[in-house]
Enzyme design. Structure first.
Site, short mmCIF file in Angstrom:
data_model
loop_
_atom_site.label_atom_id
_atom_site.label_comp_id
_atom_site.label_asym_id
_atom_site.label_seq_id
_atom_site.Cartn_x
_atom_site.Cartn_y
_atom_site.Cartn_z
N HIS A 117 0.83 -1.21 0.00
CA HIS A 117 0.00 0.00 0.00
C HIS A 117 0.86 1.26 0.00
O HIS A 117 0.40 2.34 0.38
CB HIS A 117 -0.95 0.01 1.21
CG HIS A 117 -2.06 -1.00 1.10
ND1 HIS A 117 -2.93 -1.27 2.13
CD2 HIS A 117 -2.42 -1.82 0.09
CE1 HIS A 117 -3.79 -2.22 1.75
NE2 HIS A 117 -3.50 -2.57 0.52
N CYS A 125 4.99 14.85 -6.45
CA CYS A 125 4.26 16.01 -6.95
C CYS A 125 3.41 15.61 -8.15
O CYS A 125 3.95 15.14 -9.15
CB CYS A 125 5.23 17.12 -7.34
SG CYS A 125 4.38 18.52 -8.07
N CYS A 149 5.08 21.77 -3.40
CA CYS A 149 6.23 21.36 -4.21
C CYS A 149 7.20 22.53 -4.37
O CYS A 149 6.80 23.60 -4.84
CB CYS A 149 5.79 20.87 -5.58
SG CYS A 149 7.17 20.48 -6.68
#
Ligand code: ZN
Length: 249
Positions: A117, A125, A149
């Site tokens: 997972h 980003c 970002c």
């Protein structure tokens, strides 16, 4: 009695692969998802854990993830994580397949970990594709409620699998290959409710292996397991290590 039986199964049925879920980390103070006191009892997963929600309003999703990342980072590996790392070190465990994103297996010393997972190790980003490690994400979170970002200004997405997203192909293929190779699949702290991970025990049985389960509460696979122990994972696995360690001395 059941501890010695589990130790024998692990010793006799090599290779042994371990599959862990949220229950292995609850003793580290990390709530699970689906129990009455679990995460999704108070938070709607579609509002905070789905990829649609993230695309719609990433800041809202981070209002849930920021304290969660802080909690996961502050948690410490417990006796179950430590025992599994030692069993690998002693040559009794080939790999740990985990549904958990908390990095606690790695921090306990497990080397062969398959995170189906994803994990909080990195965030990516959606705008420019750049990837940032946890330390950098924590720095960004110290300055803002959502990590922006540094290259393009979009909000980063944790590299964990959200509802509505596909599981990482490489990890799932590896997990299935390990489950088929395993002569024993040891399930720890998972109710085996979430597919495709819940299908791994069938891969093992189908290839002639056996399944043992250590979980508090019933699982979807109890009837087909060679052994089921309904008890604390930390307690049971510590005793298993005590039993098996002298054989490698
Ligand atoms: Zn970017």
């Amino acid at each position: 009695m059941s501890v010695s039986r589990l130790a024998e199964l692990i010793s006799e049925r090599q290779p042994c692969v371990v599959l862990t879920g949220a229950g292995v980390s609850t003793e580290s103070g990390i709530p699970d998802f689906r129990s009455p006191t679990g995460l999704w009892a108070t938070v709607d997963p579609l509002e905070y854990g789905s990829i649609e929600a993230f695309r719609r309003d990433p800041r809202k999703v981070w209002s849930f993830y920021k304290p969660r990342v802080a909690m996961l980072t502050e948690a410490e590996p417990n006796a179950a994580h430590t025992a599994l790392a030692e069993l690998e070190e002693l040559g009794f465990v080939e790999a740990v397949v985990t549904q958990n994103i908390d990095l606690l297996h790695e921090r306990a010393g497990s080397r062969e970990v398959v995170e189906v997972h994803g994990s909080i190790r990195t965030a990516s980003c959606p705008g420019c594709g750049s990837r940032h490690d946890l330390e950098r994400v924590l720095q960004l979170l110290a300055e803002a409620d959502a990590p922006v970002c540094p290259s393009c200004g979009e909000i980063l997405k944790p590299d964990v699998v959200f509802f509505g997203e596909l599981l990482p192909r490489v990890e799932i293929d590896r997990a299935q290959e390990l489950a088929r190779r395993a002569r024993l699949l040891l399930v720890v702290g998972s109710a085996l409710e979430v597919y495709p991970v819940a299908g791994l025990p069938l891969e093992t049985i189908g290839a002639g292996g056996e399944v043992a389960i250590v979980n508090q509460g019933p699982t979807g696979f109890d009837a087909q397991a060679s052994l089921k122990i309904d008890a604390s994972a930390g307690e049971i696995l510590s005793q298993v290590v005590e039993t098996l360690r002298p054989r490698r001395a």
